[in-house]
Design a protein around this motif. Structure first.
Motif, PDB file in Angstrom:
ATOM      1  N   VAL A 119       0.842  -1.206   0.000  1.00  0.00           N
ATOM      2  CA  VAL A 119       0.000   0.000   0.000  1.00  0.00           C
ATOM      3  C   VAL A 119       0.871   1.248   0.000  1.00  0.00           C
ATOM      4  O   VAL A 119       0.632   2.210  -0.749  1.00  0.00           O
ATOM      5  N   LEU A 120       1.888   1.238   0.835  1.00  0.00           N
ATOM      6  CA  LEU A 120       2.794   2.395   0.914  1.00  0.00           C
ATOM      7  C   LEU A 120       3.547   2.616  -0.390  1.00  0.00           C
ATOM      8  O   LEU A 120       3.769   3.761  -0.810  1.00  0.00           O
ATOM      9  N   ASP A 121       3.932   1.535  -1.048  1.00  0.00           N
ATOM     10  CA  ASP A 121       4.650   1.658  -2.322  1.00  0.00           C
ATOM     11  C   ASP A 121       3.772   2.295  -3.393  1.00  0.00           C
ATOM     12  O   ASP A 121       4.246   3.124  -4.189  1.00  0.00           O
ATOM     13  N   LEU A 122       2.494   1.916  -3.421  1.00  0.00           N
ATOM     14  CA  LEU A 122       1.563   2.507  -4.391  1.00  0.00           C
ATOM     15  C   LEU A 122       1.370   3.996  -4.114  1.00  0.00           C
ATOM     16  O   LEU A 122       1.350   4.822  -5.039  1.00  0.00           O
ATOM     17  N   GLN A 123       1.248   4.340  -2.840  1.00  0.00           N
ATOM     18  CA  GLN A 123       1.090   5.747  -2.474  1.00  0.00           C
ATOM     19  C   GLN A 123       2.350   6.558  -2.819  1.00  0.00           C
ATOM     20  O   GLN A 123       2.260   7.687  -3.310  1.00  0.00           O
ATOM     21  N   LYS A 124       3.477   5.946  -2.566  1.00  0.00           N
ATOM     22  CA  LYS A 124       4.746   6.614  -2.862  1.00  0.00           C
ATOM     23  C   LYS A 124       4.913   6.833  -4.359  1.00  0.00           C
ATOM     24  O   LYS A 124       5.389   7.889  -4.811  1.00  0.00           O
ATOM     25  N   GLN A 125       4.504   5.853  -5.156  1.00  0.00           N
ATOM     26  CA  GLN A 125       4.600   5.969  -6.610  1.00  0.00           C
ATOM     27  C   GLN A 125       3.673   7.072  -7.133  1.00  0.00           C
ATOM     28  O   GLN A 125       4.071   7.873  -7.996  1.00  0.00           O
ATOM     29  N   SER A 126       2.449   7.128  -6.604  1.00  0.00           N
ATOM     30  CA  SER A 126       1.502   8.172  -7.017  1.00  0.00           C
ATOM     31  C   SER A 126       2.038   9.555  -6.638  1.00  0.00           C
ATOM     32  O   SER A 126       1.943  10.509  -7.432  1.00  0.00           O
ATOM     33  N   ARG A 127       2.593   9.676  -5.459  1.00  0.00           N
ATOM     34  CA  ARG A 127       3.154  10.958  -5.015  1.00  0.00           C
ATOM     35  C   ARG A 127       4.316  11.385  -5.914  1.00  0.00           C
ATOM     36  O   ARG A 127       4.458  12.567  -6.263  1.00  0.00           O
ATOM     37  N   GLN A 128       5.135  10.416  -6.294  1.00  0.00           N
ATOM     38  CA  GLN A 128       6.283  10.711  -7.143  1.00  0.00           C
ATOM     39  C   GLN A 128       5.840  11.188  -8.533  1.00  0.00           C
ATOM     40  O   GLN A 128       6.442  12.106  -9.104  1.00  0.00           O
ATOM     41  N   GLN A 129       4.775  10.571  -9.074  1.00  0.00           N
ATOM     42  CA  GLN A 129       4.277  10.981 -10.386  1.00  0.00           C
ATOM     43  C   GLN A 129       3.771  12.417 -10.362  1.00  0.00           C
ATOM     44  O   GLN A 129       4.044  13.200 -11.278  1.00  0.00           O
ATOM     45  N   VAL A 130       3.046  12.766  -9.312  1.00  0.00           N
ATOM     46  CA  VAL A 130       2.551  14.141  -9.190  1.00  0.00           C
ATOM     47  C   VAL A 130       3.717  15.107  -8.986  1.00  0.00           C
ATOM     48  O   VAL A 130       3.725  16.212  -9.528  1.00  0.00           O
ATOM     49  N   ALA A 131       4.705  14.693  -8.215  1.00  0.00           N
ATOM     50  CA  ALA A 131       5.882  15.538  -7.973  1.00  0.00           C
ATOM     51  C   ALA A 131       6.620  15.830  -9.276  1.00  0.00           C
ATOM     52  O   ALA A 131       7.100  16.955  -9.494  1.00  0.00           O
ATOM     53  N   MET A 132       6.714  14.843 -10.149  1.00  0.00           N
ATOM     54  CA  MET A 132       7.388  15.047 -11.428  1.00  0.00           C
ATOM     55  C   MET A 132       6.642  16.066 -12.289  1.00  0.00           C
ATOM     56  O   MET A 132       7.255  16.875 -12.983  1.00  0.00           O
ATOM     57  N   ASN A 133       5.304  16.045 -12.211  1.00  0.00           N
ATOM     58  CA  ASN A 133       4.527  17.042 -12.946  1.00  0.00           C
ATOM     59  C   ASN A 133       4.805  18.448 -12.427  1.00  0.00           C
ATOM     60  O   ASN A 133       4.853  19.409 -13.205  1.00  0.00           O
ATOM     61  N   LEU A 134       4.993  18.576 -11.126  1.00  0.00           N
ATOM     62  CA  LEU A 134       5.303  19.884 -10.544  1.00  0.00           C
ATOM     63  C   LEU A 134       6.712  20.337 -10.904  1.00  0.00           C
ATOM     64  O   LEU A 134       6.942  21.512 -11.215  1.00  0.00           O
ATOM     65  N   ILE A 135       7.651  19.413 -10.874  1.00  0.00           N
ATOM     66  CA  ILE A 135       9.044  19.752 -11.185  1.00  0.00           C
ATOM     67  C   ILE A 135       9.191  20.229 -12.628  1.00  0.00           C
ATOM     68  O   ILE A 135       9.884  21.211 -12.909  1.00  0.00           O
ATOM     69  N   TYR A 136       8.519  19.529 -13.546  1.00  0.00           N
ATOM     70  CA  TYR A 136       8.648  19.862 -14.964  1.00  0.00           C
ATOM     71  C   TYR A 136       7.431  20.641 -15.481  1.00  0.00           C
ATOM     72  O   TYR A 136       7.137  20.613 -16.675  1.00  0.00           O
ATOM     73  N   TRP A 137       6.746  21.325 -14.584  1.00  0.00           N
ATOM     74  CA  TRP A 137       5.506  21.992 -14.976  1.00  0.00           C
ATOM     75  C   TRP A 137       5.730  23.070 -16.044  1.00  0.00           C
ATOM     76  O   TRP A 137       4.917  23.235 -16.949  1.00  0.00           O
ATOM     77  N   GLN A 138       6.798  23.817 -15.946  1.00  0.00           N
ATOM     78  CA  GLN A 138       7.041  24.883 -16.927  1.00  0.00           C
ATOM     79  C   GLN A 138       7.105  24.319 -18.340  1.00  0.00           C
ATOM     80  O   GLN A 138       6.508  24.863 -19.268  1.00  0.00           O
ATOM     81  N   GLN A 139       7.827  23.218 -18.509  1.00  0.00           N
ATOM     82  CA  GLN A 139       7.930  22.583 -19.822  1.00  0.00           C
ATOM     83  C   GLN A 139       6.588  21.975 -20.243  1.00  0.00           C
ATOM     84  O   GLN A 139       6.183  22.084 -21.398  1.00  0.00           O
ATOM     85  N   ILE A 140       5.910  21.336 -19.295  1.00  0.00           N
ATOM     86  CA  ILE A 140       4.612  20.729 -19.594  1.00  0.00           C
ATOM     87  C   ILE A 140       3.613  21.798 -20.032  1.00  0.00           C
ATOM     88  O   ILE A 140       2.887  21.639 -21.028  1.00  0.00           O
TER      89      ILE A 140
END
Length: 208
Positions: free
Chosen positions: A93-114
């Motif tokens: 369960v924690l791994d799934l939550q961590k993966q979802s959090r990481q995906q959203v974090a990547m969108n924030l990090i690269y938001w300017q390009q996106i």
């Protein structure tokens, strides 16, 4: 076998000589240089300001809301992960939550390009009818004038040279739109149609 090889070499030599003779007899097309840029010409077209305004609204509303959602979602996922981790939830369960959090974090990090990519896609969709008109007129001018080389305005030093023809004027005439002075026009459709194609100054860079 040797005779066959010699015969083939002789035939090849004759074909090569014949080809060179044809090339020598064919007059070379004179170098004809023009200057043009489809994106710059699109900004002159009626209706492009509407496209620009619509894109600004899209950036201000839709993209801004999407960014706010990602921020809110990241904080929610982060809080949930920390709470469940402290509560000793299963690793799967924690791994799934961590993966979802990481995906959203990547969108924030690269938001300017996106956001920039999404904005460009939106502009391309809204401006498609204008693009098609400009491209059609441009191709018609190229077919009629037989340009050998077409350069963009910022790719050379002397735009006003008589050796370089201003294709902006020709395309504007085909589209029956007024051309601004920085592209070699007068701002008036009738005057631009009568203006020599070689006249003009260096176009201004694209404004965003």
């Amino acid at each position: 076998m040797k005779k066959v090889l010699l015969s083939l070499l002789a035939v090849a030599g004759c074909l090569l000589a014949s080809s060179e003779a044809v090339k020598a007899q064919t007059p070379q097309q004179p170098l004809k240089i023009g200057v043009f840029d489809i994106e710059i010409m699109m900004q002159v077209m009626p209706g492009y300001r509407g496209v620009d305004s619509a894109v600004q609204v899209y950036e201000r509303d839709s993209l801004a809301n999407e960014y706010d959602f990602y921020q809110s979602e990241y904080h929610r996922l982060d809080s949930t992960y920390k709470a469940d981790s402290a509560a000793g939830k299963a690793k799967s369960v924690l791994d799934l939550q961590k993966q979802s959090r990481q995906q959203v974090a990547m969108n924030l990090i690269y938001w300017q390009q996106i956001a920039e990519n999404k904005s460009q896609q939106k502009r391309a969709i809204l401006a498609q009818p204008i693009t098609e008109k400009v491209v059609a007129a441009y191709k018609k001018v190229l077919d009629a004038k037989k340009f050998t080389l077409v350069l963009k305005p910022n790719s050379f030093e002397f735009f006003g040279s008589s050796a370089v023809e201003n294709i902006f004027v020709l395309v504007a005439k085909e589209l029956k739109v007024a051309l601004p002075q920085e592209l070699g026009g007068t701002g008036n459709v009738e005057s631009d149609e009568a203006k020599p194609a070689g006249a003009g100054t260096k176009p201004a860079p694209k404004a965003h």
